[in-house]
Design a protein around this motif. Structure first.
Motif, mmCIF file in Angstrom:
data_model
loop_
_atom_site.group_PDB
_atom_site.id
_atom_site.type_symbol
_atom_site.label_atom_id
_atom_site.label_comp_id
_atom_site.label_asym_id
_atom_site.label_seq_id
_atom_site.Cartn_x
_atom_site.Cartn_y
_atom_site.Cartn_z
ATOM 1 N N ASN A 1 -9.876 5.001 -1.472
ATOM 2 C CA ASN A 1 -10.701 5.939 -1.836
ATOM 3 C C ASN A 1 -10.300 6.706 -2.945
ATOM 4 O OD1 ASN A 1 -12.715 4.692 -0.338
ATOM 5 N ND2 ASN A 1 -12.042 5.445 1.507
ATOM 6 N N LEU A 2 -8.933 6.991 -2.896
ATOM 7 C CA LEU A 2 -8.079 8.204 -3.720
ATOM 8 C C LEU A 2 -6.941 7.452 -4.178
ATOM 9 C CD1 LEU A 2 -7.567 11.817 -3.712
ATOM 10 C CD2 LEU A 2 -5.839 10.209 -3.484
ATOM 11 N N ILE A 3 -6.778 7.509 -5.522
ATOM 12 C CA ILE A 3 -5.446 6.971 -6.289
ATOM 13 C C ILE A 3 -4.434 8.114 -6.182
ATOM 14 C CG2 ILE A 3 -4.358 6.368 -8.129
ATOM 15 C CD1 ILE A 3 -7.160 4.881 -9.241
ATOM 16 N N LEU A 4 -3.510 8.114 -5.239
ATOM 17 C CA LEU A 4 -2.585 9.356 -5.115
ATOM 18 C C LEU A 4 -1.460 9.349 -6.040
ATOM 19 C CD1 LEU A 4 -2.116 11.852 -3.281
ATOM 20 C CD2 LEU A 4 -0.687 10.277 -1.999
ATOM 21 N N LEU A 5 -1.468 10.402 -6.973
ATOM 22 C CA LEU A 5 -0.277 10.303 -7.854
ATOM 23 C C LEU A 5 0.810 11.119 -7.414
ATOM 24 C CD1 LEU A 5 -2.863 11.166 -10.771
ATOM 25 C CD2 LEU A 5 -1.859 8.809 -10.390
ATOM 26 N N GLY A 6 2.078 10.731 -7.762
ATOM 27 C CA GLY A 6 3.201 11.416 -7.468
ATOM 28 C C GLY A 6 3.557 12.212 -8.801
ATOM 29 N N ALA A 7 4.786 13.062 -9.002
ATOM 30 C CA ALA A 7 5.055 13.842 -10.048
ATOM 31 C C ALA A 7 5.523 12.681 -11.071
ATOM 32 C CB ALA A 7 6.172 14.626 -9.785
ATOM 33 N N ASP A 8 6.009 11.739 -10.781
ATOM 34 C CA ASP A 8 6.687 10.582 -11.541
ATOM 35 C C ASP A 8 5.314 9.777 -12.258
ATOM 36 O OD1 ASP A 8 9.228 11.052 -10.679
ATOM 37 O OD2 ASP A 8 9.425 9.527 -9.410
ATOM 38 N N GLU B 1 -1.553 6.004 10.267
ATOM 39 C CA GLU B 1 -2.416 5.868 9.321
ATOM 40 C C GLU B 1 -3.714 6.594 9.674
ATOM 41 O OE1 GLU B 1 -3.074 1.964 7.665
ATOM 42 O OE2 GLU B 1 -0.783 1.720 7.595
ATOM 43 N N HIS B 2 -4.048 6.601 10.937
ATOM 44 C CA HIS B 2 -5.248 6.996 11.418
ATOM 45 C C HIS B 2 -5.335 8.462 11.566
ATOM 46 C CE1 HIS B 2 -6.452 3.213 13.677
ATOM 47 N NE2 HIS B 2 -6.426 2.838 12.472
ATOM 48 N N VAL B 3 -4.099 9.133 12.107
ATOM 49 C CA VAL B 3 -4.001 10.471 12.402
ATOM 50 C C VAL B 3 -3.888 11.154 11.005
ATOM 51 C CG1 VAL B 3 -2.921 9.998 14.593
ATOM 52 C CG2 VAL B 3 -1.546 10.653 12.624
ATOM 53 N N THR B 4 -3.190 10.597 9.918
ATOM 54 C CA THR B 4 -3.247 11.153 8.439
ATOM 55 C C THR B 4 -4.599 11.253 8.145
ATOM 56 O OG1 THR B 4 -0.843 10.462 8.402
ATOM 57 C CG2 THR B 4 -2.244 10.861 6.338
ATOM 58 N N ALA B 5 -5.366 10.066 8.256
ATOM 59 C CA ALA B 5 -6.911 10.116 7.527
ATOM 60 C C ALA B 5 -7.627 11.258 8.304
ATOM 61 C CB ALA B 5 -7.494 8.811 7.846
ATOM 62 N N LEU B 6 -7.393 11.673 9.417
ATOM 63 C CA LEU B 6 -8.030 12.718 10.278
ATOM 64 C C LEU B 6 -7.409 14.176 9.949
ATOM 65 C CD1 LEU B 6 -8.449 10.732 13.798
ATOM 66 C CD2 LEU B 6 -10.411 11.394 12.048
ATOM 67 N N GLY B 7 -6.305 14.212 9.257
ATOM 68 C CA GLY B 7 -6.021 15.488 8.631
ATOM 69 C C GLY B 7 -4.861 15.919 9.592
ATOM 70 N N HIS C 1 2.741 4.394 5.214
ATOM 71 C CA HIS C 1 1.704 4.674 6.138
ATOM 72 C C HIS C 1 0.908 5.805 5.851
ATOM 73 C CE1 HIS C 1 2.725 0.896 7.870
ATOM 74 N NE2 HIS C 1 3.795 1.184 8.402
ATOM 75 N N LEU C 2 1.647 7.076 5.610
ATOM 76 C CA LEU C 2 1.048 8.223 5.384
ATOM 77 C C LEU C 2 0.135 8.352 3.988
ATOM 78 C CD1 LEU C 2 4.204 10.789 6.293
ATOM 79 C CD2 LEU C 2 2.069 9.874 7.891
ATOM 80 N N ILE C 3 0.832 7.380 3.009
ATOM 81 C CA ILE C 3 -0.104 7.318 1.802
ATOM 82 C C ILE C 3 -1.233 6.675 1.970
ATOM 83 C CG2 ILE C 3 0.057 6.346 -0.478
ATOM 84 C CD1 ILE C 3 3.005 7.269 -0.633
ATOM 85 N N LEU C 4 -1.126 5.653 2.567
ATOM 86 C CA LEU C 4 -2.366 4.759 3.204
ATOM 87 C C LEU C 4 -3.468 5.470 3.875
ATOM 88 C CD1 LEU C 4 -0.906 1.340 4.233
ATOM 89 C CD2 LEU C 4 -1.950 1.994 2.108
ATOM 90 N N GLY C 5 -2.977 6.499 4.768
ATOM 91 C CA GLY C 5 -3.957 7.450 5.331
ATOM 92 C C GLY C 5 -4.496 8.506 4.329
ATOM 93 N N LEU C 6 -3.674 9.183 3.744
ATOM 94 C CA LEU C 6 -4.369 10.019 2.714
ATOM 95 C C LEU C 6 -5.300 9.433 1.779
ATOM 96 C CD1 LEU C 6 -0.960 11.934 1.702
ATOM 97 C CD2 LEU C 6 -2.982 12.578 2.953
ATOM 98 N N THR D 1 -2.406 16.131 0.879
ATOM 99 C CA THR D 1 -1.334 16.962 1.301
ATOM 100 C C THR D 1 -0.669 16.163 2.460
ATOM 101 O OG1 THR D 1 -2.789 18.703 1.224
ATOM 102 C CG2 THR D 1 -1.105 18.853 2.864
ATOM 103 N N MET D 2 0.727 15.812 2.216
ATOM 104 C CA MET D 2 1.494 14.945 2.989
ATOM 105 C C MET D 2 1.854 15.622 4.304
ATOM 106 S SD MET D 2 2.591 11.834 2.716
ATOM 107 C CE MET D 2 2.833 11.478 0.930
ATOM 108 N N PRO D 3 1.614 14.715 5.354
ATOM 109 C CA PRO D 3 2.244 15.595 6.566
ATOM 110 C C PRO D 3 3.485 15.431 6.691
ATOM 111 C CG PRO D 3 0.345 13.750 6.939
ATOM 112 C CD PRO D 3 0.948 13.463 5.498
ATOM 113 N N ILE D 4 4.002 16.362 7.788
ATOM 114 C CA ILE D 4 5.262 16.441 8.023
ATOM 115 C C ILE D 4 5.826 15.613 9.378
ATOM 116 C CG2 ILE D 4 7.286 17.757 8.845
ATOM 117 C CD1 ILE D 4 5.724 20.072 7.224
ATOM 118 N N VAL D 5 6.513 14.581 9.367
ATOM 119 C CA VAL D 5 6.884 13.720 10.450
ATOM 120 C C VAL D 5 8.373 13.877 10.891
ATOM 121 C CG1 VAL D 5 6.884 11.274 11.493
ATOM 122 C CG2 VAL D 5 5.208 12.054 9.883
ATOM 123 N N THR D 6 8.475 14.433 12.353
ATOM 124 C CA THR D 6 9.723 14.553 12.810
ATOM 125 C C THR D 6 9.976 13.568 13.895
ATOM 126 O OG1 THR D 6 9.056 16.519 14.024
ATOM 127 C CG2 THR D 6 9.946 17.070 12.131
#
Length: 241
Positions: free
Chosen positions: A2-9, A95-101, A131-136, A143-148
């Motif tokens: 639903n969105l084309i996510l662009l990186g700096a490159d 993917e699900h939790v990233t899509a939920l913000g 997987h985070l990108i797919l959720g976004l 806004t990319m999540p932080i995963v530890t």
């Protein structure tokens, strides 16, 4: 997508981007059936969202002119402490939790987590990012999540969790542990910051529950039904939002 996510490159000018990776190009060709002049939703990772006009496309690249004007959607107020699921479920859950913000995800080892799960290729930085990108992309977020990753339970709950529950110069989060048999139903529409702990298939063991409760967590349930982890995560996040 639903969105084309662009990186700096991907940026070739402040108002122009070129997409060259096979996954996004394949999606543009096969799903969007994109043609020059089409307008789509684009966003820059960590930045603004807006519209892009497709200026050229072939098998090697697609170029867009950009009009990015709005902020990404507000983040969830939940820091998720998730006992490491089995690899296939981990991919879907991220993917699900990233899509939920959710913007802070801690993958945690507990007694009922198979040690072999920590050797999975799904835990590589590259796989997690995919997987985070797919959720976004699904949620039109940038806004990319932080995963530890916390591979030892006791040092985490004794040394690092207390600091997370009493942050400097930030509101103290409300600790919630979701576990079958707890006395309280999961609250709804909580506006304050939340530290949400969710166990593995089979749940937390008693010692782990006691450790969370001693740190000030409230035990909650979602009713009598026992849910799979990926279902419980989605249900809890939706209820708390």
């Amino acid at each position: 997508m639903n969105l084309i996510l662009l990186g700096a490159d991907d940026l070739i000018a402040p108002d122009r981007a070129r997409v060259t990776d096979p996954r996004r190009l394949r999606h543009l060709h096969e799903v969007h059936r994109a043609a020059v002049g089409d307008e789509m939703t684009l966003g820059i990772e960590g930045g603004l969202i807006g519209r892009g006009r497709l200026e050229s496309i072939d098998t090697e690249s697609a170029e867009f002119s950009l009009r990015l004007e709005r902020e990404p959607p507000p983040p969830s107020n939940v820091h998720l402490l998730l006992a490491l699921p089995r690899p296939r479920m981990l991919a879907r859950s991220l993917e699900h939790v990233t899509a939920l913000g959710v913007k802070h995800i801690t993958l945690l080892h507990t007694r009922r987590v198979e040690k072999s799960y920590w050797q999975s290729p799904e835990l590589s930085a590259e796989k997690i990012r995919q997987h985070l990108i797919l959720g976004l992309e699904q949620a039109r977020d940038t806004t990319m999540p932080i995963v530890t990753q916390e591979k030892l339970f006791k040092p985490f709950v004794e040394d690092r969790l207390p600091a997370l529950m009493a942050p400097l110069n930030a509101p103290k989060p409300r600790g919630i542990i979701a576990h079958p048999g707890m006395a309280d139903a999961c609250p709804r529409a909580v506006s304050e910051p939340i530290m949400l702990a969710i166990g593995p298939e089979g749940g937390f063991v008693d010692y782990e529950v006691e450790q969370f409760m001693s740190t000030g967590f409230q035990g909650v349930h979602l009713g009598e039904r026992i849910l799979r982890v990926e279902t419980a995560v989605t249900a809890l996040l939706a209820r708390l939002s």
